[in-house]
Design an enzyme around this catalytic site. Structure first.
Site, PDB file in Angstrom:
ATOM      1  N   THR A 154     137.863 -27.621  26.030  1.00 25.26           N
ATOM      2  CA  THR A 154     137.735 -28.851  26.816  1.00 25.26           C
ATOM      3  C   THR A 154     136.707 -28.713  27.937  1.00 25.26           C
ATOM      4  OG1 THR A 154     138.873 -30.406  28.275  1.00 25.26           O
ATOM      5  CG2 THR A 154     139.767 -28.177  28.209  1.00 25.26           C
ATOM      6  N   GLN A 155     136.075 -29.825  28.277  1.00 27.42           N
ATOM      7  CA  GLN A 155     135.169 -29.831  29.432  1.00 27.42           C
ATOM      8  C   GLN A 155     135.956 -29.814  30.743  1.00 27.42           C
ATOM      9  OE1 GLN A 155     132.359 -33.125  29.141  1.00 27.42           O
ATOM     10  NE2 GLN A 155     131.937 -32.656  26.997  1.00 27.42           N
ATOM     11  N   CYS A 156     137.271 -30.096  30.652  1.00 34.50           N
ATOM     12  CA  CYS A 156     138.092 -30.066  31.872  1.00 34.50           C
ATOM     13  C   CYS A 156     138.250 -28.626  32.335  1.00 34.50           C
ATOM     14  CB  CYS A 156     139.477 -30.643  31.621  1.00 34.50           C
ATOM     15  SG  CYS A 156     139.448 -32.361  31.125  1.00 34.50           S
ATOM     16  N   THR A 207     123.161 -10.525  43.905  1.00 32.94           N
ATOM     17  CA  THR A 207     122.978 -10.739  45.344  1.00 32.94           C
ATOM     18  C   THR A 207     123.511  -9.595  46.196  1.00 32.94           C
ATOM     19  OG1 THR A 207     123.135 -13.115  45.054  1.00 32.94           O
ATOM     20  CG2 THR A 207     123.654 -12.294  47.237  1.00 32.94           C
ATOM     21  N   ASP A 209     118.955  -9.883  38.398  1.00 38.88           N
ATOM     22  CA  ASP A 209     119.651 -11.115  38.735  1.00 38.88           C
ATOM     23  C   ASP A 209     120.466 -11.440  37.484  1.00 38.88           C
ATOM     24  OD1 ASP A 209     120.162 -14.006  38.834  1.00 38.88           O
ATOM     25  OD2 ASP A 209     118.872 -13.973  40.594  1.00 38.88           O
ATOM     26  N   SER A 210     121.735 -11.785  37.645  1.00 38.99           N
ATOM     27  CA  SER A 210     122.577 -11.920  36.448  1.00 38.99           C
ATOM     28  C   SER A 210     122.195 -13.110  35.584  1.00 38.99           C
ATOM     29  CB  SER A 210     124.060 -11.966  36.824  1.00 38.99           C
ATOM     30  OG  SER A 210     124.426 -13.230  37.306  1.00 38.99           O
ATOM     31  N   THR A 233     126.786 -13.131  40.575  1.00 39.15           N
ATOM     32  CA  THR A 233     127.895 -14.059  40.313  1.00 39.15           C
ATOM     33  C   THR A 233     127.592 -15.079  39.211  1.00 39.15           C
ATOM     34  OG1 THR A 233     127.106 -15.508  42.079  1.00 39.15           O
ATOM     35  CG2 THR A 233     128.809 -13.923  42.666  1.00 39.15           C
ATOM     36  N   ASP A 234     126.294 -15.365  38.990  1.00 37.51           N
ATOM     37  CA  ASP A 234     125.964 -16.482  38.088  1.00 37.51           C
ATOM     38  C   ASP A 234     126.567 -16.330  36.694  1.00 37.51           C
ATOM     39  OD1 ASP A 234     124.625 -17.685  40.109  1.00 37.51           O
ATOM     40  OD2 ASP A 234     122.609 -17.195  39.401  1.00 37.51           O
TER      41      ASP A 234
HETATM   42  N1  ASP Z   1     121.519 -15.261  41.132  1.00 39.17           N
HETATM   43  C1  ASP Z   1     122.443 -14.235  41.589  1.00 39.17           C
HETATM   44  C2  ASP Z   1     122.935 -13.466  40.367  1.00 39.17           C
HETATM   45  O1  ASP Z   1     123.755 -13.963  39.652  1.00 39.17           O
HETATM   46  C3  ASP Z   1     123.569 -14.863  42.327  1.00 39.17           C
HETATM   47  C4  ASP Z   1     124.613 -13.892  42.833  1.00 39.17           C
HETATM   48  O2  ASP Z   1     124.588 -12.717  42.640  1.00 39.17           O
HETATM   49  O3  ASP Z   1     125.513 -14.365  43.503  1.00 39.17           O
HETATM   50  O4  ASP Z   1     122.501 -12.354  40.151  1.00 39.17           O
END
Ligand code: ASP
Length: 338
Positions: free
Chosen positions: A274-276, A15, A60-61, A92-93
Site C-alpha cells: 500500500t501507498q499508505c 552525513t 552518500d547513501s 539516512t536516504d
Molecule cells: N544524503 C545523505 C545520505 O544519505 C543524507 C544523510 O546521511 O542523512 O548519505
C-alpha cells in the site's frame, strides 16, 4: 577495568561522517575515525572495545547499490566471530533499503547488527550523531538482539520495518506497523516479545545476483500503455506495486488490469504494497482489490516497499521457482510482515 565486549563499526558514508566543503557536505575517508578518536565517551568503562573500519570510498547513501550491500554483508561475515555486535554507519536516504537488504542477506544472524546515521554531521554543534552512535554501540555491546536493527533518535527499530519519514527532523525513521524493539530513556526498555529469532544458527551471506526488480506506483491518470510498456521490459522478474489504500487499483481501466494480468501470467512476481504509511493490504475488501487477486498479484500485507523490494532480490537470488517465491512473499522470513 578491562573491557570484555567488542563492537565492530563499519563507516560506509553518509552525513554522520561528512566534512564541510565548498560544494556542501561530502564524505571523506578517515575523517570519521579521527573525529571519533577524540571523543572521551569511548574511554568510558561501560563502552566496549571498538574497531572502526572506515570504507575506502565512503558514499552518500543515494549512491548505494546491491554491490555495496554485499560489501557490508561480507565485512560483517569476515569479522563475525571476533565481535559481540556490529554498527553500520550509513547515510539516512537509503538506510531503510540497506537495513531491509541486510536482514535477508544475513541468513542465520545471531548477533546484533545496528545501522545508524544522523541528520547533522558529527562535527557540528547541534549534531544528533553523538547520541545515535553512542546508543547504537552500547546496545550492540550489551543487548544481544539477533537482528538487523536501525537505531535513530532514541528508538531501536527492526530494520526491515522502517521507512525514512522525515527529511530533516531528528526522528527521521518510523516503523509504522510494529513498535520499536527497544526505546531509550533514562532506562532502556526492550520489548522482548518482539525479538525475531531465525531457526538457522550459522551465518551465511546470501548474495543478491542481478534479478530485474522494479517499483511501480499507481496514480490517478496513470495510463494503461505506460503500465503495459513498463511491465513489458525484457527479463523483468519482480515488481513492487504501490497501490491505493488496502491494495486497490483502477478497476475501470480494464487495459491496465489486463497488462498486470498478462505480466503475472508470464511468470512475473507482482507484490502489492500500500501507498499508505500504516496498515495492511487486504485485496478482498473492494472490487478494486479483488481484481488484482484475479490478475495474479500477491499481497505484500503490511511490508514496507523497502522490505518487499529487498525480499524480491533475495528470493530471486536463491534460485527458487516462481511458485515458491510467490508463497514465500506472504510468509514472514525475518519478521518483515505481521
Ligand atoms: N544524503 C545523505 C545520505 O544519505 C543524507 C544523510 O546521511 O542523512 O548519505
Amino acid at each position: 577495568m578491562a573491557k570484555t565486549k567488542k563492537v565492530y563499526i563499519a563507516y560506509t558514508g553518509g552525513t554522520i561522517g561528512m566534512k564541510p566543503s565548498d560544494s556542501g557536505f561530502v564524505p571523506q575517508e578517515g575523517f570519521l575515525e579521527q573525529t571519533l578518536a577524540s571523543f572521551p565517551e569511548f574511554n568510558h568503562e561501560q563502552m566496549p572495545q571498538i574497531t572502526i573500519h572506515d570504507y575506502a570510498e565512503p558514499i552518500d547513501s543515494a549512491n548505494m547499490s546491491p554491490e555495496d550491500w554485499h560489501l557490508i554483508a561480507e565485512d560483517i561475515e569476515k569479522n563475525y566471530h571476533d565481535y559481540d555486535g556490529f554498527v553500520v554507519l550509513h547515510g539516512t536516504d537509503t538506510m531503510a533499503y540497506t537495513a531491509s537488504a541486510l536482514s535477508f542477506m544475513l541468513e542465520g544472524l545471531q548477533k546484533p547488527v545496528i545501522i545508524t546515521g544522523s541528520q547533522i554531521p558529527l562535527t557540528q554543534l547541534r549534531t544528533d550523531a553523538r547520541d545515535n552512535i553512542i546508543n547504537a554501540i552500547y546496545l550492540a555491546a550489551h543487548y544481544p538482539i539477533p537482528e538487523v536493527c536501525l537505531f535513530f533518535h532514541d528508538h531501536l527499530h527492526r530494520g526491515n520495518r522502517c521507512s525514512k519519514t522525515d527529511a530533516d527532523g531528528f526522528a527521521a525513521f518510523t516503523s509504522p506497523n510494529i513498535p520499536p524493539i527497544a526505546s531509550i530513556g533514562s532506562k532502556i526498555k526492550v520489548r522482548e516479545h518482539l525479538i525475531f529469532k531465525q531457526h538457522r544458527t550459522e551465518l551465511n551471506v546470501q548474495k543478491f545476483n542481478s534479478p530485474k526488480i522494479a517499483i511501480l506506483t499507481l496514480f490517478p491518470g496513470i495510463s494503461a500503455d505506460f503500465v503495459s510498456d513498463f511491465l513489458d521490459q525484457p527479463s523483468l522478474d519482480g515488481v513492487v506495486l504501490q497501490s491505493y489504500g488496502m491494495g486497490n487499483a483502477p478497476v475501470s481501466n480494464r487495459p491496465l488490469i489486463e497488462a498486470i494480468k498478462n505480466a503475472c501470467d508470464k511468470g512475473m512476481v507482482i507484490v502489492n504494497c500500500t501507498q499508505c504509511l500504516q496498515g495492511s493490504v487486504n485485496m478482498n475488501t473492494y472490487e478494486t482489490g479483488k481484481v488484482l487477486v484475479d490478475a495474479g498479484v500477491i499481497s505484500g500485507f503490511d511490508m514496507t516497499t523497502e522490505a518487499a523490494l529487498a525480499k524480491l532480490y533475495y528470493l530471486f537470488s536463491r534460485g527458487l521457482d516462481i511458485q515458491t517465491i510467490r508463497e514465500k512473499i506472504t510468509t514472514s522470513l525475518r519478521g518483515e510482515l505481521s
